[in-house]
Scaffold this motif. Structure first.
Motif, PDB file in Angstrom:
ATOM      1  N   GLU A 258    -109.237  -8.104  41.563  1.00  0.00           N
ATOM      2  CA  GLU A 258    -109.232  -6.660  41.333  1.00  0.00           C
ATOM      3  C   GLU A 258    -107.846  -6.150  40.964  1.00  0.00           C
ATOM      4  OE1 GLU A 258    -111.890  -4.620  41.349  1.00  0.00           O
ATOM      5  OE2 GLU A 258    -113.141  -6.415  41.616  1.00  0.00           O
ATOM      6  N   ARG A 259    -106.826  -6.997  41.150  1.00  0.00           N
ATOM      7  CA  ARG A 259    -105.455  -6.588  40.840  1.00  0.00           C
ATOM      8  C   ARG A 259    -105.023  -7.195  39.506  1.00  0.00           C
ATOM      9  NH1 ARG A 259    -105.173  -8.067  46.333  1.00  0.00           N
ATOM     10  NH2 ARG A 259    -104.074  -9.997  45.834  1.00  0.00           N
ATOM     11  N   SER A 260    -104.375  -6.398  38.701  1.00  0.00           N
ATOM     12  CA  SER A 260    -104.021  -6.833  37.349  1.00  0.00           C
ATOM     13  C   SER A 260    -103.201  -8.127  37.314  1.00  0.00           C
ATOM     14  CB  SER A 260    -103.253  -5.712  36.630  1.00  0.00           C
ATOM     15  OG  SER A 260    -102.893  -6.112  35.323  1.00  0.00           O
ATOM     16  N   PRO A 261    -102.173  -8.296  38.141  1.00  0.00           N
ATOM     17  CA  PRO A 261    -101.366  -9.521  38.050  1.00  0.00           C
ATOM     18  C   PRO A 261    -102.139 -10.798  38.368  1.00  0.00           C
ATOM     19  CG  PRO A 261    -100.189  -7.807  39.251  1.00  0.00           C
ATOM     20  CD  PRO A 261    -101.607  -7.357  39.123  1.00  0.00           C
ATOM     21  N   THR A 262    -103.204 -10.683  39.162  1.00  0.00           N
ATOM     22  CA  THR A 262    -103.950 -11.876  39.588  1.00  0.00           C
ATOM     23  C   THR A 262    -105.420 -11.805  39.146  1.00  0.00           C
ATOM     24  OG1 THR A 262    -104.293 -10.831  41.759  1.00  0.00           O
ATOM     25  CG2 THR A 262    -102.445 -12.373  41.543  1.00  0.00           C
ATOM     26  N   ARG A 263    -105.698 -11.079  38.082  1.00  0.00           N
ATOM     27  CA  ARG A 263    -107.089 -10.846  37.680  1.00  0.00           C
ATOM     28  C   ARG A 263    -107.808 -12.115  37.219  1.00  0.00           C
ATOM     29  NH1 ARG A 263    -103.725  -9.342  33.692  1.00  0.00           N
ATOM     30  NH2 ARG A 263    -104.158 -10.003  31.547  1.00  0.00           N
ATOM     31  N   THR A 264    -107.054 -13.160  36.837  1.00  0.00           N
ATOM     32  CA  THR A 264    -107.700 -14.392  36.362  1.00  0.00           C
ATOM     33  C   THR A 264    -107.961 -15.395  37.486  1.00  0.00           C
ATOM     34  OG1 THR A 264    -105.524 -15.322  35.817  1.00  0.00           O
ATOM     35  CG2 THR A 264    -106.731 -14.210  34.041  1.00  0.00           C
ATOM     36  N   LEU A 265    -107.554 -15.071  38.722  1.00  0.00           N
ATOM     37  CA  LEU A 265    -107.758 -16.006  39.827  1.00  0.00           C
ATOM     38  C   LEU A 265    -109.248 -16.171  40.111  1.00  0.00           C
ATOM     39  CD1 LEU A 265    -106.378 -17.759  42.006  1.00  0.00           C
ATOM     40  CD2 LEU A 265    -106.549 -15.795  43.539  1.00  0.00           C
ATOM     41  N   ARG A 266    -109.695 -17.407  40.198  1.00  0.00           N
ATOM     42  CA  ARG A 266    -111.101 -17.696  40.490  1.00  0.00           C
ATOM     43  C   ARG A 266    -111.266 -18.736  41.597  1.00  0.00           C
ATOM     44  NH1 ARG A 266    -111.274 -13.781  38.089  1.00  0.00           N
ATOM     45  NH2 ARG A 266    -112.509 -13.159  36.278  1.00  0.00           N
ATOM     46  N   THR A 267    -110.176 -19.346  42.067  1.00  0.00           N
ATOM     47  CA  THR A 267    -110.276 -20.412  43.056  1.00  0.00           C
ATOM     48  C   THR A 267    -109.242 -20.193  44.150  1.00  0.00           C
ATOM     49  OG1 THR A 267    -110.612 -21.851  41.128  1.00  0.00           O
ATOM     50  CG2 THR A 267    -110.578 -22.910  43.273  1.00  0.00           C
ATOM     51  N   GLY A 268    -109.677 -20.314  45.405  1.00  0.00           N
ATOM     52  CA  GLY A 268    -108.761 -20.130  46.519  1.00  0.00           C
ATOM     53  C   GLY A 268    -108.987 -21.163  47.604  1.00  0.00           C
ATOM     54  N   HIS A 269    -107.983 -21.315  48.453  1.00  0.00           N
ATOM     55  CA  HIS A 269    -108.051 -22.302  49.528  1.00  0.00           C
ATOM     56  C   HIS A 269    -107.574 -21.689  50.831  1.00  0.00           C
ATOM     57  CE1 HIS A 269    -107.741 -25.881  51.868  1.00  0.00           C
ATOM     58  NE2 HIS A 269    -106.428 -25.975  51.800  1.00  0.00           N
ATOM     59  N   ARG A 270    -108.297 -22.007  51.906  1.00  0.00           N
ATOM     60  CA  ARG A 270    -107.902 -21.633  53.251  1.00  0.00           C
ATOM     61  C   ARG A 270    -108.168 -22.830  54.170  1.00  0.00           C
ATOM     62  NH1 ARG A 270    -105.842 -18.092  50.972  1.00  0.00           N
ATOM     63  NH2 ARG A 270    -105.858 -15.834  51.369  1.00  0.00           N
ATOM     64  N   ALA A 271    -107.529 -22.849  55.333  1.00  0.00           N
ATOM     65  CA  ALA A 271    -107.722 -23.936  56.278  1.00  0.00           C
ATOM     66  C   ALA A 271    -107.895 -23.388  57.679  1.00  0.00           C
ATOM     67  CB  ALA A 271    -106.536 -24.902  56.251  1.00  0.00           C
ATOM     68  N   GLU A 272    -108.582 -24.160  58.505  1.00  0.00           N
ATOM     69  CA  GLU A 272    -108.764 -23.787  59.907  1.00  0.00           C
ATOM     70  C   GLU A 272    -107.414 -23.642  60.593  1.00  0.00           C
ATOM     71  OE1 GLU A 272    -110.716 -25.710  63.993  1.00  0.00           O
ATOM     72  OE2 GLU A 272    -110.880 -26.767  62.070  1.00  0.00           O
ATOM     73  N   ASP A 273    -106.486 -24.532  60.262  1.00  0.00           N
ATOM     74  CA  ASP A 273    -105.148 -24.492  60.839  1.00  0.00           C
ATOM     75  C   ASP A 273    -104.296 -23.496  60.058  1.00  0.00           C
ATOM     76  OD1 ASP A 273    -102.623 -24.878  61.834  1.00  0.00           O
ATOM     77  OD2 ASP A 273    -102.466 -26.993  61.249  1.00  0.00           O
ATOM     78  N   PRO A 274    -103.932 -22.356  60.637  1.00  0.00           N
ATOM     79  CA  PRO A 274    -103.154 -21.353  59.898  1.00  0.00           C
ATOM     80  C   PRO A 274    -101.755 -21.822  59.542  1.00  0.00           C
ATOM     81  CG  PRO A 274    -103.274 -20.778  62.230  1.00  0.00           C
ATOM     82  CD  PRO A 274    -104.186 -21.948  62.033  1.00  0.00           C
TER      83      PRO A 274
END
Length: 217
Positions: free
Chosen positions: A124-140
């Motif tokens: 939704e933000r112009s600088p990152t509008r092309t982002l389609r893949t993200g990663h998160r982990a149980e361990d912060p």
């Protein structure tokens, strides 16, 4: 209730279709996603099958982060430019609640859901509008998470900037037995034109980054 059992921290994937509700033919979109998942499954087998679960969502589980990221990009490229998807990959413990129905829960899935939600918000933000893949982990405190997300942000920007022809070339070169000469013949252009596109459009950079990402344990 079925006996509950836990598995050691796999990487799970949750994906959904971008702007699916505005599609003129949802059946066509559904069939395209099913085909993309089946094609990806033959190249990067998941632990329990890459499949549509409900509505516009699909899920899969992989033994390594690299395999999950490999599958994520292949699904996108199999669908672009007509359909796009956002994908979250989460690493963490998974609890199998019902093996017969494939119902699972646990921190791995919660991390994947958080990753999808982050991607949706970032787009939704112009600088990152092309982002389609993200990663998160149980361990912060997992030090790999920020590095992987930085790579995904840059990779997705390049992919999101490609023309239809360059997307086809990238998808073709994801298969190691496909040569630039074969792609040139398929596109009706010279081998030199394909080579120039690979360099100038950043296709080569995407492929190089992908090889590094898919090697992650």
């Amino acid at each position: 209730m079925a006996e509950m059992k836990s598995t050691s921290s796999p990487c799970v994937l949750i994906g959904d279709i971008v702007a699916s509700r505005v599609s003129h033919d949802r059946q066509v979109v559904h069939d395209a996603v099913v085909g993309a998942l089946e094609t990806t499954e033959t190249v990067v087998p998941s632990l329990r099958g890459l499949r549509i679960t409900v509505g516009d969502e699909f899920q899969g589980a992989y033994a390594t982060l690299g395999a999950a990221l490999d599958a994520a990009l292949r699904v996108r490229l199999a669908l672009l430019p007509d359909v796009d998807v956002r994908i979250g990959v989460g690493r963490g413990a998974v609890t199998v609640l019902d093996p017969a129905r494939g119902i699972e829960d646990g921190p791995g899935w919660w991390a994947a859901r958080a990753a999808v939600e982050h991607v949706e918000a970032a787009a939704e933000r112009s600088p990152t509008r092309t982002l389609r893949t993200g990663h998160r982990a149980e361990d912060p405190d997992d030090p790999r998470v920020d590095a992987v997300n930085a790579a995904l942000l840059c990779r997705d920007h390049l992919v999101g900037s490609l023309s239809d022809r360059s997307l086809r070339l990238l998808e073709g070169l994801m298969h190691p037995d496909t040569t630039q000469a074969e792609l040139a013949e398929r596109e009706g252009v010279s081998a030199s034109a394909v080579s120039q596109r690979v360099r100038a459009d950043g296709i080569g950079a995407v492929l190089a980054a992908h090889e590094l990402l898919r090697a992650l344990p």
